[in-house]
Design a protein around this motif. Sequence first.
Motif, mmCIF file in Angstrom:
data_model
loop_
_atom_site.group_PDB
_atom_site.id
_atom_site.type_symbol
_atom_site.label_atom_id
_atom_site.label_comp_id
_atom_site.label_asym_id
_atom_site.label_seq_id
_atom_site.Cartn_x
_atom_site.Cartn_y
_atom_site.Cartn_z
ATOM 1 N N LYS A 407 -1.504 37.570 -22.963
ATOM 2 C CA LYS A 407 -0.164 36.590 -23.317
ATOM 3 C C LYS A 407 -0.301 35.726 -22.545
ATOM 4 N N GLY A 408 0.533 35.060 -23.653
ATOM 5 C CA GLY A 408 0.438 33.973 -22.659
ATOM 6 C C GLY A 408 -0.724 32.228 -23.132
ATOM 7 N N SER A 409 -0.806 31.655 -22.640
ATOM 8 C CA SER A 409 -2.204 30.030 -22.504
ATOM 9 C C SER A 409 -2.912 30.622 -21.389
ATOM 10 N N GLY A 410 -3.544 29.663 -21.822
ATOM 11 C CA GLY A 410 -4.724 29.405 -20.301
ATOM 12 C C GLY A 410 -6.050 28.648 -20.608
ATOM 13 N N GLU A 411 -7.085 28.433 -19.993
ATOM 14 C CA GLU A 411 -8.089 28.009 -20.481
ATOM 15 C C GLU A 411 -9.441 28.908 -20.301
ATOM 16 N N ILE A 412 -9.744 28.258 -21.309
ATOM 17 C CA ILE A 412 -11.331 28.663 -20.942
ATOM 18 C C ILE A 412 -12.555 27.368 -21.259
ATOM 19 N N CYS A 413 -13.652 27.636 -21.068
ATOM 20 C CA CYS A 413 -14.459 27.065 -21.176
ATOM 21 C C CYS A 413 -15.776 27.566 -21.944
ATOM 22 N N ILE A 414 -15.979 26.251 -22.392
ATOM 23 C CA ILE A 414 -17.532 26.662 -23.377
ATOM 24 C C ILE A 414 -19.149 26.102 -22.179
ATOM 25 N N TYR A 415 -19.230 26.882 -22.143
ATOM 26 C CA TYR A 415 -20.486 26.821 -20.829
ATOM 27 C C TYR A 415 -21.776 26.370 -21.528
ATOM 28 N N LYS A 416 -22.673 25.872 -21.426
ATOM 29 C CA LYS A 416 -23.791 25.820 -20.820
ATOM 30 C C LYS A 416 -25.165 25.873 -19.982
ATOM 31 N N LEU A 417 -25.837 26.826 -19.739
ATOM 32 C CA LEU A 417 -26.233 26.950 -18.234
ATOM 33 C C LEU A 417 -27.641 27.554 -18.683
ATOM 34 N N VAL A 428 -17.046 23.241 -20.422
ATOM 35 C CA VAL A 428 -15.849 21.827 -21.571
ATOM 36 C C VAL A 428 -15.050 22.759 -21.558
ATOM 37 N N PRO A 429 -13.381 21.923 -20.988
ATOM 38 C CA PRO A 429 -12.200 23.316 -20.871
ATOM 39 C C PRO A 429 -12.290 23.100 -22.336
ATOM 40 N N TYR A 430 -10.694 23.798 -22.652
ATOM 41 C CA TYR A 430 -10.039 24.242 -23.601
ATOM 42 C C TYR A 430 -8.845 24.631 -22.950
ATOM 43 N N THR A 431 -7.815 24.237 -23.646
ATOM 44 C CA THR A 431 -6.714 25.184 -22.947
ATOM 45 C C THR A 431 -6.064 25.630 -24.798
ATOM 46 N N VAL A 432 -5.813 27.034 -24.268
ATOM 47 C CA VAL A 432 -5.565 27.692 -25.830
ATOM 48 C C VAL A 432 -5.094 28.898 -25.897
ATOM 49 N N LYS A 433 -3.916 29.360 -26.876
ATOM 50 C CA LYS A 433 -3.480 30.335 -26.745
ATOM 51 C C LYS A 433 -3.628 31.754 -26.951
ATOM 52 N N THR A 434 -2.582 32.769 -26.746
ATOM 53 C CA THR A 434 -3.885 33.687 -26.465
ATOM 54 C C THR A 434 -2.798 35.007 -27.311
ATOM 55 N N TYR A 435 -3.190 36.051 -27.799
ATOM 56 C CA TYR A 435 -1.568 36.813 -28.441
ATOM 57 C C TYR A 435 -3.196 38.374 -28.317
ATOM 58 N N PRO A 436 -1.388 39.521 -27.792
ATOM 59 C CA PRO A 436 -2.571 40.457 -27.698
ATOM 60 C C PRO A 436 -3.134 41.698 -28.535
ATOM 61 N N ASP A 437 -4.387 41.696 -28.529
ATOM 62 C CA ASP A 437 -5.346 42.802 -29.083
ATOM 63 C C ASP A 437 -5.993 41.292 -30.401
ATOM 64 N N TYR A 461 -19.241 24.801 -32.379
ATOM 65 C CA TYR A 461 -18.238 26.445 -31.327
ATOM 66 C C TYR A 461 -16.773 26.734 -32.534
ATOM 67 N N THR A 462 -16.848 27.354 -32.914
ATOM 68 C CA THR A 462 -14.881 27.902 -33.670
ATOM 69 C C THR A 462 -14.426 28.327 -32.214
ATOM 70 N N ILE A 463 -13.446 27.718 -32.018
ATOM 71 C CA ILE A 463 -11.754 28.105 -31.450
ATOM 72 C C ILE A 463 -10.740 28.825 -31.074
ATOM 73 N N ALA A 464 -10.239 29.913 -31.594
ATOM 74 C CA ALA A 464 -9.424 30.410 -31.938
ATOM 75 C C ALA A 464 -7.849 29.997 -30.921
ATOM 76 N N ARG A 465 -6.839 29.304 -31.456
ATOM 77 C CA ARG A 465 -5.393 29.413 -31.000
ATOM 78 C C ARG A 465 -5.778 28.994 -30.641
ATOM 79 N N CYS A 466 -6.084 27.057 -30.921
ATOM 80 C CA CYS A 466 -5.864 26.427 -30.151
ATOM 81 C C CYS A 466 -5.636 24.966 -30.745
ATOM 82 N N PRO A 467 -5.190 24.234 -30.417
ATOM 83 C CA PRO A 467 -4.056 24.446 -29.665
ATOM 84 C C PRO A 467 -2.863 24.929 -29.483
ATOM 85 N N ASN A 468 -1.959 25.640 -30.978
ATOM 86 C CA ASN A 468 -1.457 26.331 -30.848
ATOM 87 C C ASN A 468 -2.017 27.327 -31.298
ATOM 88 N N MET A 469 -0.604 28.334 -31.340
ATOM 89 C CA MET A 469 -0.983 29.989 -31.730
ATOM 90 C C MET A 469 -1.365 30.419 -33.185
#
Length: 565
Positions: A407-417, A428-437, A461-469
Amino acid sequence: MKKFKIRLVMCCVALLLVGCTMFLVCCGKNPLGTNSSSEMASVNSSGEPVTPPQPKPTYTMSATSVDSTHPDKWVKRWQIIANGEMVDSFNRSESISFGSPEDYFKLEGIATFRGNNYRSDATYGVGNVQNKTLTKVWEKSVGYMNGWGGSGWTGQPLLVRWDKETKSIMNMYDSAKQKDGLVEVIYATLDGNIYFYDLDTGARTRNPLDIGMNFKGAGAIDPRGYPILYVGSGIAIDGKQPRMYAISLIDGSILYERSGKDSYAQRAWYAFDSSPLVDAETDTLIWPGESGILYTIKLNTQYDKSAGTLTMNPKETAKIRYKTVNTDKGYRVGFEASCVIVDRYLYISDNGGMFFCIDLDTMEVVWAQDTKDDSNSTPVFEWDDNGNGYIYTAPSLRKTASEGEGKGSGEICIYKLNAKTGEIVWKVPYTVKTYPDISGGVQSSPLLGRKGTDLEGLIIYTIARCPNMSDGKMVAFDTKTGAVVWEYTMKNYTWSSPVAVYNADGTAYVVSCDSAGNVRLHDSKTGAELSKVNVGSNCEASPVIFEDRMIIGTRASGIHGIKIS
């Protein structure tokens, strides 16, 4: 006179060398050390110089940890179970070794999720895109079971062009057996059936297999070209736990099934959404489970194509279970993503925010890296031109969300290892939102551009719920630096993985599918939309492309064949 004699001797030597060369060629020998007379040619029929094809460089992996990725830093418990017993150490009697992705599948098609053991290409062959348009060619209906319908995440179909001899021993319809060049679509779906279609027309090639379990993952075809389908169920039904299956595609019989309920499991969720891989040389099935167990199984396969017989006597060789520092914080163990395997090293992300490199010969963890949150995205591997290996991965947003789990928002990153050591090359960080399940962040798997094409040097990459829900982004990153090359904003988020279509001259186009059923063709250099069709509902599943024909399933029970022209 002396000069004349010297010239005469030189001419004789030259004639002798020519004669010896002609003799060797007539005997089938190449004086340059090969057996191919075509490789001797330095000019073509027009007398122009020809550069012989250069062999692709062969790289090998030798993984190790550094202080920041040492297993002791991240892993609280790593246990190996071999031949049914907990053991202190393990050494496989037959060494695992996976080669290049081009060599993984012996037939034409897409044999596993994202195509191969590097998970680097869900497209087979090249197309001939001129008009830059998408056209719906056929549509098939799929039912519901246990409240689930259509094609879910990851839900990718498989494609294979069987050889004539194999087709002749299968339970295919006569019309399918007689069609030259038939490409068969194999689609395991949420309604408990496995469907079989002609890629060109959507006509059924054989009767569906009613297995009676919900299938979310893609499954896999045996890479040796054997008529075997491996597929795992993802949901319990009427008290029957999810399980892995090996199914004969000769007659549809189940060669092997194993429940995910395991006495060694540390999580009571027994799904097999991950798409397995098979090591052809050792006849070993490698399958991560969502209960937190990684299985390796000796199949003991006996296949006689001429006789049309196929048997299997699987024996569980070794498996692991584990706990990490994140597990102690309430994170889950478990593997929902599919694994990458390079040589003997398995790379995989888990539901607890960790990324592992595992030596399959010893079943020991080589290195571990914290990627902060639940990872469902299957990673992709690449070699650079200097023989350095890299892994791309990204999590969804769940445990670290601002309002509690999911629930809510937060930061996830795309990583190269760094694939050798697990060190972070860039993120590379992205602020995204999330929803239960229905998570935000990255649920899809990335598109790594083919070398020699417009997409070379890009990871998309495709990034879901970014920047809005409700919406999302598709982003092309420079593989070397992580810099954003282009970005496409979607009004509807997506869990579906992007895929590409390539022309023979290297021209490339990107295809995306979103949660509103929009299928788009994009310019590979800018991300701009070139064409769009709508297939009716959420494309949660990931598509595949064979040359210029695409298959995608939707959650509203439709499977669609699309032409890219």
